[in-house]
Design a protein around this motif. Structure first.
Motif, PDB file in Angstrom:
ATOM      1  N   CYS A  14      13.760 -11.750 -22.132  1.00  0.00           N
ATOM      2  CA  CYS A  14      15.141 -11.282 -22.223  1.00  0.00           C
ATOM      3  C   CYS A  14      15.443 -10.385 -21.017  1.00  0.00           C
ATOM      4  O   CYS A  14      14.596  -9.590 -20.604  1.00  0.00           O
ATOM      5  CB  CYS A  14      15.354 -10.486 -23.501  1.00  0.00           C
ATOM      6  N   LEU A  15      16.638 -10.529 -20.470  1.00  0.00           N
ATOM      7  CA  LEU A  15      17.093  -9.679 -19.375  1.00  0.00           C
ATOM      8  C   LEU A  15      18.164  -8.755 -19.947  1.00  0.00           C
ATOM      9  O   LEU A  15      19.266  -9.202 -20.275  1.00  0.00           O
ATOM     10  CB  LEU A  15      17.659 -10.517 -18.217  1.00  0.00           C
ATOM     11  N   CYS A  16      17.832  -7.473 -20.071  1.00  0.00           N
ATOM     12  CA  CYS A  16      18.583  -6.572 -20.935  1.00  0.00           C
ATOM     13  C   CYS A  16      19.261  -5.426 -20.190  1.00  0.00           C
ATOM     14  O   CYS A  16      18.710  -4.875 -19.236  1.00  0.00           O
ATOM     15  CB  CYS A  16      17.644  -5.976 -21.981  1.00  0.00           C
ATOM     16  N   CYS A  17      20.437  -5.046 -20.685  1.00  0.00           N
ATOM     17  CA  CYS A  17      21.153  -3.881 -20.156  1.00  0.00           C
ATOM     18  C   CYS A  17      21.115  -2.757 -21.181  1.00  0.00           C
ATOM     19  O   CYS A  17      21.046  -3.003 -22.380  1.00  0.00           O
ATOM     20  CB  CYS A  17      22.599  -4.240 -19.819  1.00  0.00           C
ATOM     21  N   GLY A  18      21.186  -1.542 -20.710  1.00  0.00           N
ATOM     22  CA  GLY A  18      21.098  -0.387 -21.594  1.00  0.00           C
ATOM     23  C   GLY A  18      22.334  -0.132 -22.421  1.00  0.00           C
ATOM     24  O   GLY A  18      22.292   0.636 -23.381  1.00  0.00           O
ATOM     25  N   CYS A  19      23.444  -0.797 -22.079  1.00  0.00           N
ATOM     26  CA  CYS A  19      24.685  -0.562 -22.807  1.00  0.00           C
ATOM     27  C   CYS A  19      24.874  -1.504 -23.989  1.00  0.00           C
ATOM     28  O   CYS A  19      25.491  -1.128 -24.992  1.00  0.00           O
ATOM     29  CB  CYS A  19      25.886  -0.672 -21.863  1.00  0.00           C
ATOM     30  N   CYS A  20      24.340  -2.736 -23.902  1.00  0.00           N
ATOM     31  CA  CYS A  20      24.540  -3.723 -24.961  1.00  0.00           C
ATOM     32  C   CYS A  20      23.264  -4.065 -25.727  1.00  0.00           C
ATOM     33  O   CYS A  20      23.339  -4.355 -26.927  1.00  0.00           O
ATOM     34  CB  CYS A  20      25.112  -5.016 -24.379  1.00  0.00           C
ATOM     35  N   CYS A  21      22.134  -4.063 -25.059  1.00  0.00           N
ATOM     36  CA  CYS A  21      20.882  -4.462 -25.698  1.00  0.00           C
ATOM     37  C   CYS A  21      20.621  -3.613 -26.938  1.00  0.00           C
ATOM     38  O   CYS A  21      20.548  -2.376 -26.861  1.00  0.00           O
ATOM     39  CB  CYS A  21      19.718  -4.327 -24.722  1.00  0.00           C
ATOM     40  N   GLN A  22      20.480  -4.273 -28.078  1.00  0.00           N
ATOM     41  CA  GLN A  22      20.306  -3.534 -29.326  1.00  0.00           C
ATOM     42  C   GLN A  22      19.007  -2.749 -29.350  1.00  0.00           C
ATOM     43  O   GLN A  22      18.902  -1.738 -30.054  1.00  0.00           O
ATOM     44  CB  GLN A  22      20.369  -4.507 -30.518  1.00  0.00           C
ATOM     45  N   ILE A  23      18.025  -3.190 -28.591  1.00  0.00           N
ATOM     46  CA  ILE A  23      16.774  -2.432 -28.520  1.00  0.00           C
ATOM     47  C   ILE A  23      16.948  -1.203 -27.639  1.00  0.00           C
ATOM     48  O   ILE A  23      16.704  -0.068 -28.051  1.00  0.00           O
ATOM     49  CB  ILE A  23      15.629  -3.316 -27.997  1.00  0.00           C
ATOM     50  N   LEU A  24      17.391  -1.411 -26.395  1.00  0.00           N
ATOM     51  CA  LEU A  24      17.481  -0.302 -25.443  1.00  0.00           C
ATOM     52  C   LEU A  24      18.498   0.755 -25.885  1.00  0.00           C
ATOM     53  O   LEU A  24      18.227   1.950 -25.803  1.00  0.00           O
ATOM     54  CB  LEU A  24      17.837  -0.825 -24.050  1.00  0.00           C
ATOM     55  N   LYS A  25      19.659   0.325 -26.349  1.00  0.00           N
ATOM     56  CA  LYS A  25      20.678   1.323 -26.695  1.00  0.00           C
ATOM     57  C   LYS A  25      20.287   2.136 -27.926  1.00  0.00           C
ATOM     58  O   LYS A  25      20.627   3.317 -28.023  1.00  0.00           O
ATOM     59  CB  LYS A  25      22.051   0.669 -26.874  1.00  0.00           C
ATOM     60  N   ASP A  80      22.288   5.417 -11.370  1.00  0.00           N
ATOM     61  CA  ASP A  80      23.113   4.281 -11.775  1.00  0.00           C
ATOM     62  C   ASP A  80      22.275   3.102 -12.230  1.00  0.00           C
ATOM     63  O   ASP A  80      22.689   2.333 -13.103  1.00  0.00           O
ATOM     64  CB  ASP A  80      24.003   3.845 -10.600  1.00  0.00           C
ATOM     65  N   ARG A  81      21.088   2.942 -11.645  1.00  0.00           N
ATOM     66  CA  ARG A  81      20.246   1.798 -11.984  1.00  0.00           C
ATOM     67  C   ARG A  81      19.497   1.972 -13.297  1.00  0.00           C
ATOM     68  O   ARG A  81      19.203   0.995 -13.985  1.00  0.00           O
ATOM     69  CB  ARG A  81      19.215   1.578 -10.866  1.00  0.00           C
ATOM     70  N   CYS A  82      19.186   3.208 -13.664  1.00  0.00           N
ATOM     71  CA  CYS A  82      18.347   3.441 -14.841  1.00  0.00           C
ATOM     72  C   CYS A  82      19.095   3.097 -16.129  1.00  0.00           C
ATOM     73  O   CYS A  82      20.147   3.675 -16.425  1.00  0.00           O
ATOM     74  CB  CYS A  82      17.880   4.898 -14.891  1.00  0.00           C
ATOM     75  N   GLN A  83      18.545   2.161 -16.890  1.00  0.00           N
ATOM     76  CA  GLN A  83      19.165   1.728 -18.149  1.00  0.00           C
ATOM     77  C   GLN A  83      18.809   2.641 -19.322  1.00  0.00           C
ATOM     78  O   GLN A  83      19.340   2.483 -20.421  1.00  0.00           O
ATOM     79  CB  GLN A  83      18.733   0.293 -18.470  1.00  0.00           C
ATOM     80  N   MET A  84      17.912   3.610 -19.090  1.00  0.00           N
ATOM     81  CA  MET A  84      17.485   4.507 -20.160  1.00  0.00           C
ATOM     82  C   MET A  84      17.939   5.945 -19.938  1.00  0.00           C
ATOM     83  O   MET A  84      17.520   6.846 -20.663  1.00  0.00           O
ATOM     84  CB  MET A  84      15.953   4.465 -20.276  1.00  0.00           C
ATOM     85  N   ASP A  85      18.781   6.166 -18.927  1.00  0.00           N
ATOM     86  CA  ASP A  85      19.273   7.524 -18.624  1.00  0.00           C
ATOM     87  C   ASP A  85      18.109   8.503 -18.440  1.00  0.00           C
ATOM     88  O   ASP A  85      18.161   9.651 -18.892  1.00  0.00           O
ATOM     89  CB  ASP A  85      20.206   8.025 -19.732  1.00  0.00           C
ATOM     90  N   ALA A  86      17.071   8.027 -17.753  1.00  0.00           N
ATOM     91  CA  ALA A  86      15.855   8.835 -17.608  1.00  0.00           C
ATOM     92  C   ALA A  86      15.826   9.665 -16.332  1.00  0.00           C
ATOM     93  O   ALA A  86      14.863  10.398 -16.099  1.00  0.00           O
ATOM     94  CB  ALA A  86      14.626   7.925 -17.647  1.00  0.00           C
ATOM     95  N   VAL A  87      16.856   9.556 -15.484  1.00  0.00           N
ATOM     96  CA  VAL A  87      16.852  10.260 -14.200  1.00  0.00           C
ATOM     97  C   VAL A  87      17.881  11.386 -14.193  1.00  0.00           C
ATOM     98  O   VAL A  87      19.065  11.175 -14.476  1.00  0.00           O
ATOM     99  CB  VAL A  87      17.151   9.304 -13.026  1.00  0.00           C
ATOM    100  N   THR A  88      17.433  12.590 -13.878  1.00  0.00           N
ATOM    101  CA  THR A  88      18.317  13.738 -13.679  1.00  0.00           C
ATOM    102  C   THR A  88      17.970  14.355 -12.324  1.00  0.00           C
ATOM    103  O   THR A  88      17.106  13.841 -11.611  1.00  0.00           O
ATOM    104  CB  THR A  88      18.147  14.777 -14.804  1.00  0.00           C
ATOM    105  N   TYR A  89      18.633  15.456 -11.984  1.00  0.00           N
ATOM    106  CA  TYR A  89      18.379  16.089 -10.685  1.00  0.00           C
ATOM    107  C   TYR A  89      18.142  17.581 -10.864  1.00  0.00           C
ATOM    108  O   TYR A  89      18.810  18.239 -11.665  1.00  0.00           O
ATOM    109  CB  TYR A  89      19.549  15.837  -9.724  1.00  0.00           C
ATOM    110  N   ASP A  90      17.187  18.087 -10.109  1.00  0.00           N
ATOM    111  CA  ASP A  90      16.853  19.506 -10.139  1.00  0.00           C
ATOM    112  C   ASP A  90      16.648  19.986  -8.707  1.00  0.00           C
ATOM    113  O   ASP A  90      15.741  19.491  -8.009  1.00  0.00           O
ATOM    114  CB  ASP A  90      15.577  19.740 -10.965  1.00  0.00           C
TER     115      ASP A  90
END
Length: 367
Positions: A242-253, A286-296
């Motif tokens: 499966c090729l999944c996006c973080g906004c629609c994929c029922q697993i990732l979201k 923008d690329r991260c589908q899991m919102d795992a990137v922040t900035y410090d």
């Protein structure tokens, strides 16, 4: 007497992937939308082991000439699985997810979609999170893995494709259902690759179209450009990618609603940042589908509790400041899909329960 749909729900819950009950009864509403009472009664007689119409008719004390067309009709409706070998057609139970739900990609209704959006978070929390072995896993996109890394073939989507003799591409049910209710993301729709017996089932049921290996690789590249996560079945010989996006994929979201989603994902990789090279361009955000990137302090920071090691952030970093590394403790997926489901059954019910559900011979299966 227990309602036939309650019996069917109980039956589906004892298949490897589960089908847990809810307080609202939404799971019963879903089954009533899909199965007639007669179809529900027939489905109760099927297991994960394929059987011919005569064997199933004997279980139900029905005439085989009457049963055969009913089984074929149910398989065409996406309620049970059908396979043909040596000219003999056999039928088996289909799990609800991944299975029955995905088989309805071409006949969705708003009512069914809304019921599923109510039910799937419950399914995820009761089954997906609870047991260590998952139905799907995450593999890194090829361009995110450096040449010196030793990557097993089952960790490479391209190698999985190379080993297939039959490939079908189908629409992504997650993006299709979101589009139906006005919440689509516009990312590629034809993004589910199906292999083997499942590919023939999809083709015969007109759920997808047959493609070549080159076309499948083109779809992988299109998915990379669109920022889609690669999730094959969690075995060394998976039946799908499966090729999944973080906004629609029922697993990732739904994973993103958890405190530590990385702990309940099957992945052997994690992203790390070279602080000296990072220029805080925010492309990886923008690329991260899991919102795992922040900035410090002007440097990208990877939340290791959320990173699933997909590698999408690596491929577009203009400063080459991010790379994938293998986790200290890696997991080798089960050898086959059958052994995957047996392992899940063992985790859910133990050896005696698994033997009762799947049969004693299954316990000797190489996992």
């Amino acid at each position: 007497m227990t309602d036939i749909y309650q019996k069917l729900a109980h039956h589906l819950d004892h298949l490897p992937a589960g089908f847990p009950t809810t307080e609202t009864g939404v799971e019963l509403r879903i089954l009533k939308r899909l199965f007639s009472k007669e179809e529900a009664a027939i489905a109760l007689a099927l297991t994960m082991l394929s059987e011919d119409p005569a064997a199933i008719a004997e279980k139900l004390d029905r005439d085989v000439h009457e049963m055969a067309p009913l089984l074929e009709k149910m398989s065409k409706k996406g309620l049970i699985f059908r396979s043909t070998k040596g000219g003999q057609t056999k039928y088996s139970a289909a799990q609800f997810v991944v299975g029955i739900w995905e088989y309805h990609v071409n006949d969705l209704s708003e009512e069914l979609v809304r019921d599923m959006n109510e039910y799937i978070p419950h399914l995820m929390k009761k089954e997906w999170v609870k047991h260590p072995t998952k139905q799907l896993r995450v593999v890194p996109v090829k361009k995110s893995v450096s040449a010196e890394m030793k990557v097993m073939p089952y960790e490479q989507a391209e190698e999985i494709i190379n080993g297939q003799s039959k490939i079908v591409v189908a629409p992504c049910i997650c993006r299709k259902e979101h589009e139906l209710i006005g919440e689509g993301c516009g990312k590629p729709m034809e993004a589910c690759l199906i292999f083997g017996a499942g590919a023939y089932y999809y083709e015969e049921n007109k759920l997808g179209r047959t493609i070549t290996k080159d076309e499948a690789r083109d779809i992988l590249n299109l998915g990379l450009e669109a920022g889609l996560v690669l999730q094959p079945g969690n075995s060394q010989k998976p039946s799908n990618i499966c090729l999944c996006c973080g906004c629609c994929c029922q697993i990732l979201k739904n994973l993103k609603t958890l405190d530590q989603p990385a702990k309940v994902v099957s992945t052997n990789w994690v992203a790390v940042v070279n602080e000296d090279l990072c220029t805080a361009c925010e492309v990886c955000t923008d690329r991260c589908q899991m919102d795992a990137v922040t900035y410090d302090d002007g440097v990208a920071v990877i939340d290791l509790s959320a990173c699933i090691g997909c590698g999408l952030c690596v491929t577009t970093c203009p400063d080459e400041a991010i790379r994938l590394v293998e986790k200290s403790e890696t997991k080798t997926p089960p050898t086959t899909e059958k052994s995957l489901y047996m392992k899940i059954l063992l985790e859910r019910y133990g050896p005696l329960g698994a033997a009762r559900i799947a049969g004693k011979k299954a316990l000797g299966m190489k996992i």
